[in-house]
Design an enzyme around this catalytic site. Sequence first.
Site, PDB file in Angstrom:
ATOM      1  CG  HIS A 120      10.313  -1.182   7.734  1.00  8.39           C
ATOM      2  ND1 HIS A 120       8.782  -0.540   8.083  1.00  8.39           N
ATOM      3  CD2 HIS A 120      10.012  -2.427   7.309  1.00  8.39           C
ATOM      4  CE1 HIS A 120       7.960  -1.702   8.292  1.00  8.39           C
ATOM      5  NE2 HIS A 120       8.556  -2.780   7.554  1.00  8.39           N
TER       6      HIS A 120
ATOM      7  CD  GLU B  44      11.132   4.407   7.700  1.00  9.79           C
ATOM      8  OE1 GLU B  44      11.583   3.254   7.247  1.00  9.79           O
ATOM      9  OE2 GLU B  44       9.955   4.674   7.588  1.00  9.79           O
TER      10      GLU B  44
ATOM     11  CB  SER C  36       0.874 -13.986 -32.140  1.00  7.96           C
ATOM     12  OG  SER C  36       1.027 -14.762 -31.094  1.00  7.96           O
TER      13      SER C  36
ATOM     14  CG  ASP D 156       2.211 -17.410 -28.567  1.00  5.22           C
ATOM     15  OD1 ASP D 156       1.716 -17.961 -29.735  1.00  5.22           O
ATOM     16  OD2 ASP D 156       1.948 -16.299 -28.384  1.00  5.22           O
TER      17      ASP D 156
HETATM   18  C1  AOF Z   1       8.131   2.171   6.534  1.00  8.26           C
HETATM   19  N1  AOF Z   1       9.407   1.691   6.085  1.00  8.26           N
HETATM   20  O1  AOF Z   1      10.692   0.572   4.660  1.00  8.26           O
HETATM   21  C2  AOF Z   1       8.411  -0.123   4.853  1.00  8.26           C
HETATM   22  C3  AOF Z   1       7.203   0.270   5.509  1.00  8.26           C
HETATM   23  O2  AOF Z   1       5.381  -6.318   8.378  1.00  8.26           O
HETATM   24  P1  AOF Z   1       6.374  -5.242   8.208  1.00  8.26           P
HETATM   25  O3  AOF Z   1       6.765  -4.755   9.573  1.00  8.26           O
HETATM   26  O4  AOF Z   1       7.421  -5.206   7.221  1.00  8.26           O
HETATM   27  O5  AOF Z   1       5.297  -4.117   7.977  1.00  8.26           O
HETATM   28  C4  AOF Z   1       4.863  -3.997   6.520  1.00  8.26           C
HETATM   29  C5  AOF Z   1       4.301  -2.591   6.269  1.00  8.26           C
HETATM   30  O6  AOF Z   1       5.008  -1.469   6.808  1.00  8.26           O
HETATM   31  C6  AOF Z   1       3.809  -2.334   4.989  1.00  8.26           C
HETATM   32  O7  AOF Z   1       2.290  -2.841   4.588  1.00  8.26           O
HETATM   33  C7  AOF Z   1       3.658  -0.830   5.000  1.00  8.26           C
HETATM   34  O8  AOF Z   1       2.567  -0.385   5.648  1.00  8.26           O
HETATM   35  C8  AOF Z   1       4.843  -0.419   5.772  1.00  8.26           C
HETATM   36  N2  AOF Z   1       5.920  -0.439   4.921  1.00  8.26           N
HETATM   37  N3  AOF Z   1       7.078   1.528   6.336  1.00  8.26           N
HETATM   38  O9  AOF Z   1       8.054   2.629   7.582  1.00  8.26           O
HETATM   39  C9  AOF Z   1       9.541   0.849   5.262  1.00  8.26           C
HETATM   40  N4  AOF Z   1       8.588  -0.895   4.067  1.00  8.26           N
HETATM   41 ZN    ZN Z   2       8.458   0.950   9.263  1.00  8.68          ZN
END
Ligand code: AOF
Ligand code: ZN
Length: 365
Positions: free
Chosen positions: A51, A53, A169, A201
């Site tokens: 993620h 963070e 088209s 198309d």
């Molecule tokens: C965050 N930071 O950069 C993102 C978040 O399966 P995981 O562990 O990748 O979790 C996915 C979920 O985490 C996603 O559905 C959303 O709720 C959250 N995404 N959260 O703190 C991030 N990408």
């Molecule tokens: Zn996270």
Amino acid sequence: MYTKEELMLRCIRLAESGRGSVSPNPMVGCVIVRNGAIVGEGFHGKFGEAHAEVNAINSSTQDVAGSDVYVNLEPCSFFGKTPPCVDLLIRKRVRKVYVGMFDPNPLVNGKGIRKLTEAGIEVEVGVLEEEARKLNEAFQKFMTKKLPFVVLKVAQSLDGKIALWNGKSKYITSHESLVKVHELRSRYDAVLVGAGTVREDDPELTVRYAEGRSPVRIVLDGALSSPVDSKVFRKGRTIIFYSSVSTKNSKEAQKRLRTLQEQGVEMYPLRSDSKGKLSIQSVLKRTAELGIASVMVEGGGDVFSQFIRSGMADKLHLFVAPKILGRGKSFADGIDLRNLSESVEVDGIVIEQCGVDQLFTGYFK
Ligand code: AOF
Ligand code: ZN
């Protein structure tokens, strides 16, 4: 010194680097600030991977204890494919977290913020909230409705025609619009067309005039009538939704089904009416189940009308070319109203120039 809005905008820009590779996850960017200076930044780059963070903290040139963290989405609080970001922020003893918007994911939705607050970390939610929401409009819909975000992409003439009376088209709009369409294709998870468009198309529906990956292709083909050698079936992932009823007793349809399956096309039978018209509700439900969070519908007229009638279209990209086509087809011919009060309204239209064409973008109410 940066303002908090400038730093959140930086998060949003970073987040956009994940466009096309994080879905059905949201796009998230994160910036870490210490003594007024940016000491780390990162974004969620790929579905299933770290993620924003985590990447921002790992990139930090200094200890992040006491720092301010900016992130366009509420930090997650659960074990998914990765561990909870809030635990990391607490462990690293950051001072304050600025958040763009709540995470609509029911597994998070407020719990991330609560956990941070309970750990004594200050939290401010809603910095550039509108921009943060717009960035993740598809994720928001997908998470809360379990349906993909639906965008209609229409190209028409000044007199409102998407095709001549004889069906021709290709192409109504300019090269600049074509480039823009390819850019749009690279943003959405899938593009969807009806069998008529495949027949008339023979489109590829790939990204060739812009950077980025090609979307998944979806063909609505109730009667399984698309020619098996159509370009759309030749490369990449293609899905056909067909009617279980109208193909059951047709030897011809059964043969096409087998040929297409052998070619690697994913085939899914769905509910339809007696004429073999698929229910848009079941198309979208199945699409969401396949993990596709956004769909751009590219035609033809019947398909556009069906989506509008279903009330399940979210956004419109309407390209208008400065030409008159005369007798022909409109994208909404299949909508039959008795009263003006029933007209379908489109909100918040923004107009952009694309070469000689104009692009109207707005949201279905
Ligand atoms: C965050 N930071 O950069 C993102 C978040 O399966 P995981 O562990 O990748 O979790 C996915 C979920 O985490 C996603 O559905 C959303 O709720 C959250 N995404 N959260 O703190 C991030 N990408
Ligand atoms: Zn996270």
